[in-house]
Design a protein around this motif. Structure first.
Motif, PDB file in Angstrom:
ATOM      1  N   LEU A 156      -0.712   8.571   8.479  1.00  0.00           N
ATOM      2  CA  LEU A 156      -1.862   9.472   8.506  1.00  0.00           C
ATOM      3  C   LEU A 156      -3.014   9.013   7.632  1.00  0.00           C
ATOM      4  O   LEU A 156      -4.175   9.211   7.961  1.00  0.00           O
ATOM      5  CB  LEU A 156      -1.423  10.869   8.061  1.00  0.00           C
ATOM      6  N   ALA A 157      -2.688   8.387   6.475  1.00  0.00           N
ATOM      7  CA  ALA A 157      -3.729   7.971   5.546  1.00  0.00           C
ATOM      8  C   ALA A 157      -3.175   6.988   4.537  1.00  0.00           C
ATOM      9  O   ALA A 157      -1.965   6.927   4.325  1.00  0.00           O
ATOM     10  CB  ALA A 157      -4.291   9.186   4.809  1.00  0.00           C
ATOM     11  N   VAL A 158      -4.074   6.234   3.915  1.00  0.00           N
ATOM     12  CA  VAL A 158      -3.713   5.337   2.811  1.00  0.00           C
ATOM     13  C   VAL A 158      -4.022   6.090   1.531  1.00  0.00           C
ATOM     14  O   VAL A 158      -5.087   6.692   1.385  1.00  0.00           O
ATOM     15  CB  VAL A 158      -4.514   4.020   2.880  1.00  0.00           C
ATOM     16  N   VAL A 159      -3.072   6.089   0.582  1.00  0.00           N
ATOM     17  CA  VAL A 159      -3.247   6.784  -0.687  1.00  0.00           C
ATOM     18  C   VAL A 159      -3.730   5.772  -1.730  1.00  0.00           C
ATOM     19  O   VAL A 159      -3.112   4.751  -1.935  1.00  0.00           O
ATOM     20  CB  VAL A 159      -1.908   7.418  -1.150  1.00  0.00           C
ATOM     21  N   GLU A 160      -4.864   6.069  -2.358  1.00  0.00           N
ATOM     22  CA  GLU A 160      -5.428   5.163  -3.371  1.00  0.00           C
ATOM     23  C   GLU A 160      -5.378   5.781  -4.741  1.00  0.00           C
ATOM     24  O   GLU A 160      -5.345   6.955  -4.912  1.00  0.00           O
ATOM     25  CB  GLU A 160      -6.864   4.802  -3.013  1.00  0.00           C
ATOM     26  N   SER A 175       3.652  11.094   8.638  1.00  0.00           N
ATOM     27  CA  SER A 175       4.082  12.339   9.266  1.00  0.00           C
ATOM     28  C   SER A 175       5.445  12.721   8.718  1.00  0.00           C
ATOM     29  O   SER A 175       6.285  11.856   8.445  1.00  0.00           O
ATOM     30  CB  SER A 175       4.175  12.171  10.779  1.00  0.00           C
ATOM     31  N   GLN A 179       0.833  -1.196   0.000  1.00  0.00           N
ATOM     32  CA  GLN A 179       0.000   0.000   0.000  1.00  0.00           C
ATOM     33  C   GLN A 179       0.874   1.255   0.000  1.00  0.00           C
ATOM     34  O   GLN A 179       1.971   1.256   0.539  1.00  0.00           O
ATOM     35  CB  GLN A 179      -0.899   0.049   1.240  1.00  0.00           C
ATOM     36  N   VAL A 197       1.136   5.038   1.438  1.00  0.00           N
ATOM     37  CA  VAL A 197       0.595   5.735   2.598  1.00  0.00           C
ATOM     38  C   VAL A 197       1.191   7.127   2.727  1.00  0.00           C
ATOM     39  O   VAL A 197       2.269   7.417   2.217  1.00  0.00           O
ATOM     40  CB  VAL A 197       0.862   4.937   3.899  1.00  0.00           C
ATOM     41  N   LEU A 198       0.463   7.987   3.412  1.00  0.00           N
ATOM     42  CA  LEU A 198       0.909   9.334   3.739  1.00  0.00           C
ATOM     43  C   LEU A 198       1.374   9.291   5.186  1.00  0.00           C
ATOM     44  O   LEU A 198       0.614   8.871   6.068  1.00  0.00           O
ATOM     45  CB  LEU A 198      -0.255  10.314   3.566  1.00  0.00           C
TER      46      LEU A 198
END
Length: 94
Positions: free
Chosen positions: A90-94, A67, A62, A64-65
């Protein structure tokens, strides 16, 4: 050599920083920002961390974003990786 993270840690490989701006200006090495998007290389098993059960929600492969200055940078076989806790993602980038 294979890196196997422990507990709630994740091993990521940073993506390359942008070489040019949207208007086409080429950036010098010192002007580039540290990239915040990374690809997950390995994921720890989770388990009990600080008395609480931690489940792993991210998977190998995956994007991801993370810090900006989180984790510990390591170099293995000439490749730079960052080891960080799942909570620093912080988040998963799709």
């Amino acid at each position: 050599m294979i890196i196997k993270p422990l507990e709630d840690r994740v091993v990521v490989k940073m993506t390359e920083a942008e070489e040019t701006t949207k208007s086409g200006i080429i950036l010098a090495g010192s002007a580039k920002e540290k990239p915040q998007i990374a690809e997950i290389v390995e994921v720890g098993p989770g388990g009990i961390v600080d008395g609480k059960e931690v489940k792993m929600f991210v998977q190998k492969g995956q994007k991801v974003l993370i810090s900006k200055y989180s984790g510990t940078e390591v170099k293995v076989d000439g490749i730079e990786y960052t080891i960080l806790r799942q909570s620093d993602i912080l988040a998963v980038v799709e």
